[in-house]
Design a protein around this motif. Structure first.
Motif, PDB file in Angstrom:
ATOM      1  N   UNK A   7      38.676  35.207  26.747  1.00 33.77           N
ATOM      2  CA  UNK A   7      37.819  34.275  27.485  1.00 33.77           C
ATOM      3  C   UNK A   7      38.037  34.492  28.975  1.00 33.77           C
ATOM      4  N   UNK A   8      37.432  35.550  29.489  1.00 33.17           N
ATOM      5  CA  UNK A   8      37.695  35.931  30.877  1.00 33.17           C
ATOM      6  C   UNK A   8      36.516  36.725  31.432  1.00 33.17           C
ATOM      7  N   UNK A   9      36.635  37.096  32.686  1.00 34.55           N
ATOM      8  CA  UNK A   9      35.687  38.013  33.304  1.00 34.55           C
ATOM      9  C   UNK A   9      36.284  39.400  33.181  1.00 34.55           C
ATOM     10  N   UNK A  10      36.058  40.026  32.064  1.00 33.18           N
ATOM     11  CA  UNK A  10      36.631  41.348  31.817  1.00 33.18           C
ATOM     12  C   UNK A  10      35.830  42.419  32.553  1.00 33.18           C
ATOM     13  N   UNK A  18      34.196  41.546  41.775  1.00 30.43           N
ATOM     14  CA  UNK A  18      33.440  40.343  41.522  1.00 30.43           C
ATOM     15  C   UNK A  18      32.909  39.841  42.852  1.00 30.43           C
ATOM     16  N   UNK A  19      31.616  39.550  42.916  1.00 28.52           N
ATOM     17  CA  UNK A  19      31.007  39.002  44.124  1.00 28.52           C
ATOM     18  C   UNK A  19      30.532  37.588  43.804  1.00 28.52           C
ATOM     19  N   UNK A  40      50.941  34.321  25.244  1.00 23.37           N
ATOM     20  CA  UNK A  40      49.665  34.128  24.544  1.00 23.37           C
ATOM     21  C   UNK A  40      48.961  35.439  24.239  1.00 23.37           C
ATOM     22  N   UNK A  41      49.480  36.528  24.751  1.00 24.49           N
ATOM     23  CA  UNK A  41      48.839  37.826  24.546  1.00 24.49           C
ATOM     24  C   UNK A  41      49.150  38.349  23.148  1.00 24.49           C
ATOM     25  N   UNK A  42      48.132  38.791  22.400  1.00 20.24           N
ATOM     26  CA  UNK A  42      48.372  39.344  21.054  1.00 20.24           C
ATOM     27  C   UNK A  42      49.306  40.559  21.070  1.00 20.24           C
ATOM     28  N   UNK A  43      49.310  41.311  22.172  1.00 23.00           N
ATOM     29  CA  UNK A  43      50.155  42.507  22.254  1.00 23.00           C
ATOM     30  C   UNK A  43      51.504  42.234  22.903  1.00 23.00           C
ATOM     31  N   UNK A  44      51.671  41.042  23.467  1.00 23.74           N
ATOM     32  CA  UNK A  44      52.922  40.723  24.140  1.00 23.74           C
ATOM     33  C   UNK A  44      53.003  41.243  25.562  1.00 23.74           C
ATOM     34  N   UNK A  45      51.910  41.841  26.052  1.00 20.89           N
ATOM     35  CA  UNK A  45      51.902  42.295  27.453  1.00 20.89           C
ATOM     36  C   UNK A  45      50.587  41.853  28.093  1.00 20.89           C
ATOM     37  N   UNK A  46      50.550  41.934  29.409  1.00 15.17           N
ATOM     38  CA  UNK A  46      49.333  41.561  30.138  1.00 15.17           C
ATOM     39  C   UNK A  46      48.965  42.682  31.120  1.00 15.17           C
ATOM     40  N   UNK A  47      48.943  43.889  30.613  1.00 17.37           N
ATOM     41  CA  UNK A  47      48.598  45.028  31.462  1.00 17.37           C
ATOM     42  C   UNK A  47      47.157  44.971  31.954  1.00 17.37           C
ATOM     43  N   UNK A  48      46.338  44.130  31.327  1.00 16.79           N
ATOM     44  CA  UNK A  48      44.948  43.981  31.774  1.00 16.79           C
ATOM     45  C   UNK A  48      44.835  43.043  32.972  1.00 16.79           C
TER      46      UNK A  48
END
Length: 101
Positions: A7-10, A18-19, A40-48
């Motif tokens: 639920x983000x601006x991917x 983003x403008x 909360x990350x399914x992968x356990x990281x937040x590299x995104x």
């Protein structure tokens, strides 16, 4: 907004921007960026999560270069919601946030 994965601006790829066009000119004093925490990350990281990014004030929506309001680093080990003070305070109606290398 909520803090659930997806639920983000991917952005497609490794960079994006983003403008935002506001209804009137403002004098921004700070910007905030929020990303899900590692827990909360399914992968356990937040590299995104965004890392290095800059915010610009624009006079026109499609302007290539604007006035740099600040360059920032999102700390992936820090709090999910992080605040970044504006380095140059000017009035703008259009703001652009761009991820940097």
């Amino acid at each position: 907004p909520d803090m659930y994965p997806g639920n983000c601006w991917a952005f497609k790829g490794s960079q994006g921007y983003l403008v935002v066009r506001l209804s009137m000119k403002i004098y921004p004093t700070a910007f905030t960026v929020e990303h899900i925490p590692k827990t909360l990350s399914p992968t356990g990281n937040i590299t995104s999560a965004p890392r290095n990014f800059a915010v610009y004030g624009l006079d026109e929506e499609y302007q290539e270069e604007g006035k740099l309001l600040g360059e920032y680093v999102y700390d992936q080990e820090g709090e999910p919601l992080q605040m970044f003070p504006v380095m140059v305070s000017l009035d703008y109606k259009i703001l652009k946030c761009q991820e940097k290398d």
